[in-house]
Motif scaffolding. Sequence first.
Motif, PDB file in Angstrom:
ATOM      1  N   LEU A  50       0.809  -1.223   0.000  1.00 49.04           N
ATOM      2  CA  LEU A  50       0.000   0.000   0.000  1.00 49.04           C
ATOM      3  C   LEU A  50       0.844   1.277   0.000  1.00 49.04           C
ATOM      4  N   LEU A  51       1.674   1.460   1.022  1.00 47.72           N
ATOM      5  CA  LEU A  51       2.567   2.620   1.102  1.00 47.72           C
ATOM      6  C   LEU A  51       3.997   2.119   1.200  1.00 47.72           C
ATOM      7  N   VAL A  52       4.879   2.654   0.357  1.00 54.67           N
ATOM      8  CA  VAL A  52       6.277   2.236   0.383  1.00 54.67           C
ATOM      9  C   VAL A  52       7.176   3.475   0.451  1.00 54.67           C
ATOM     10  N   ARG A  53       8.356   3.272   1.009  1.00 54.20           N
ATOM     11  CA  ARG A  53       9.291   4.375   1.190  1.00 54.20           C
ATOM     12  C   ARG A  53       9.891   4.782  -0.145  1.00 54.20           C
TER      13      ARG A  53
ATOM     14  N   GLY B  86      12.672   7.631  -0.789  1.00 56.02           N
ATOM     15  CA  GLY B  86      13.485   8.695  -0.200  1.00 56.02           C
ATOM     16  C   GLY B  86      12.999   8.990   1.206  1.00 56.02           C
ATOM     17  N   ARG B  87      12.699  10.244   1.480  1.00 58.37           N
ATOM     18  CA  ARG B  87      12.211  10.636   2.806  1.00 58.37           C
ATOM     19  C   ARG B  87      10.701  10.594   2.890  1.00 58.37           C
ATOM     20  N   ASN B  88      10.036  10.320   1.775  1.00 59.59           N
ATOM     21  CA  ASN B  88       8.586  10.291   1.744  1.00 59.59           C
ATOM     22  C   ASN B  88       8.083   8.880   1.484  1.00 59.59           C
ATOM     23  N   MET B  89       6.762   8.742   1.492  1.00 61.02           N
ATOM     24  CA  MET B  89       6.133   7.473   1.168  1.00 61.02           C
ATOM     25  C   MET B  89       5.219   7.679  -0.029  1.00 61.02           C
ATOM     26  N   VAL B  90       5.104   6.683  -0.879  1.00 60.89           N
ATOM     27  CA  VAL B  90       4.258   6.778  -2.066  1.00 60.89           C
ATOM     28  C   VAL B  90       3.327   5.581  -2.109  1.00 60.89           C
ATOM     29  N   LEU B  91       2.205   5.758  -2.819  1.00 60.66           N
ATOM     30  CA  LEU B  91       1.244   4.677  -2.965  1.00 60.66           C
ATOM     31  C   LEU B  91       1.737   3.671  -3.998  1.00 60.66           C
ATOM     32  N   THR B  92       1.463   2.395  -3.735  1.00 64.46           N
ATOM     33  CA  THR B  92       1.744   1.365  -4.729  1.00 64.46           C
ATOM     34  C   THR B  92       0.686   1.444  -5.832  1.00 64.46           C
ATOM     35  N   PRO B  93       0.921   0.818  -6.986  1.00 64.02           N
ATOM     36  CA  PRO B  93      -0.113   0.813  -8.032  1.00 64.02           C
ATOM     37  C   PRO B  93      -1.447   0.252  -7.552  1.00 64.02           C
ATOM     38  N   HIS B  94      -1.398  -0.782  -6.709  1.00 60.95           N
ATOM     39  CA  HIS B  94      -2.652  -1.350  -6.183  1.00 60.95           C
ATOM     40  C   HIS B  94      -3.364  -0.332  -5.301  1.00 60.95           C
ATOM     41  N   ALA B  95      -2.606   0.401  -4.495  1.00 64.64           N
ATOM     42  CA  ALA B  95      -3.213   1.423  -3.642  1.00 64.64           C
ATOM     43  C   ALA B  95      -3.832   2.537  -4.478  1.00 64.64           C
ATOM     44  N   GLU B  96      -3.143   2.933  -5.546  1.00 62.57           N
ATOM     45  CA  GLU B  96      -3.705   3.953  -6.443  1.00 62.57           C
ATOM     46  C   GLU B  96      -5.030   3.481  -7.021  1.00 62.57           C
ATOM     47  N   ALA B  97      -5.082   2.192  -7.410  1.00 63.32           N
ATOM     48  CA  ALA B  97      -6.311   1.649  -7.995  1.00 63.32           C
ATOM     49  C   ALA B  97      -7.439   1.571  -6.969  1.00 63.32           C
ATOM     50  N   LEU B  98      -7.087   1.438  -5.686  1.00 61.76           N
ATOM     51  CA  LEU B  98      -8.099   1.314  -4.634  1.00 61.76           C
ATOM     52  C   LEU B  98      -8.620   2.659  -4.138  1.00 61.76           C
TER      53      LEU B  98
END
Length: 312
Positions: free
Chosen positions: A50-53, A55-67
């Motif tokens: 769902l959320l992955v590191r 750099g210093r931030n976290m981003v949504l995975t493709p599955h999370a974006e789709a959800l």
Amino acid sequence: MAEPDLNLLVALDVLLAEGSVMGAARRLGLSASAMSRTLTRLREATGDPLLVRAGRNMVLTPHAEALRERTRDVVNEARGVLRPSASEPDFATLQRTFTIRANEGFVEAFGAPLITAITAIAPLVQIRFAPKAEKTALHLREGLADLEIGVLSEMGPEVRVQALFRDRFLAVVRKGHPLERERNVSPERYVAFGHVVASRRGQGTGPVDDALAASGLKRRVVAVVPGFPAALAVACASDLIALVPASFVRNRLEHGESQPPEAIYTFELPVETAQITVSQMWHPRLEADPVHRWLRQLVLGVCRQREALWRD
């Protein structure tokens, strides 16, 4: 098979909207460690990080974006199911804040009569006009705005749209400008002077440039400003030509705000451009809300009344 914990849906919705454990924790009133444990449970339930590191931030995975949108819709639908059935509102005691995203030109032309119409019926209601830094349905989807007012753009298939009025652009110069003496400004004379353009996104071109290009002409944009009031102010203090909506100009001429009526001269554009339709947009979860429906009807009524007044 064990039933899933549906309480996780609310946490998932907030996590996907914030894209941050700390941001989601603040919105839900949880500690960072409690939110991290919830994220662990969500990862187990969905089988995705769902959320992955990054750099210093976290981003949504493709599955999370789709959800993300599906989760938002499910949570809103659930809230609607659990909300008490709508009854006729008591507008005399109604206390509610409506957030309307609109540009400065709309607020100047329609803000005062709209506020007057609303408070005459519901004196405890507050209207919050929020700036539109960009065109996006995000604020409607996430409940951060009740209405979005402007020219329809790509807002998503679920967003409801209602046309309010039609408008067109006029050219504006200061009184005493060389073009004031010309009965019909030609395209060649129009591009002979510099121009000031209003654009929230810093863009210097638009439909008028396409129309000029068809005749082999190009105007010289000297300045780009964030809004129509600034464009008008620059034009009134220089030889630049401003391009502003007719509704905005008429309101300024009617009330003499900032620049007195005798300080500006307006003329029709020397090239054909399509009229623009200004609409109000809202999320379908508010479609049946009686108070929101009342607000939409007032916005429509005020806009149509002002449009008829200017037409006369």
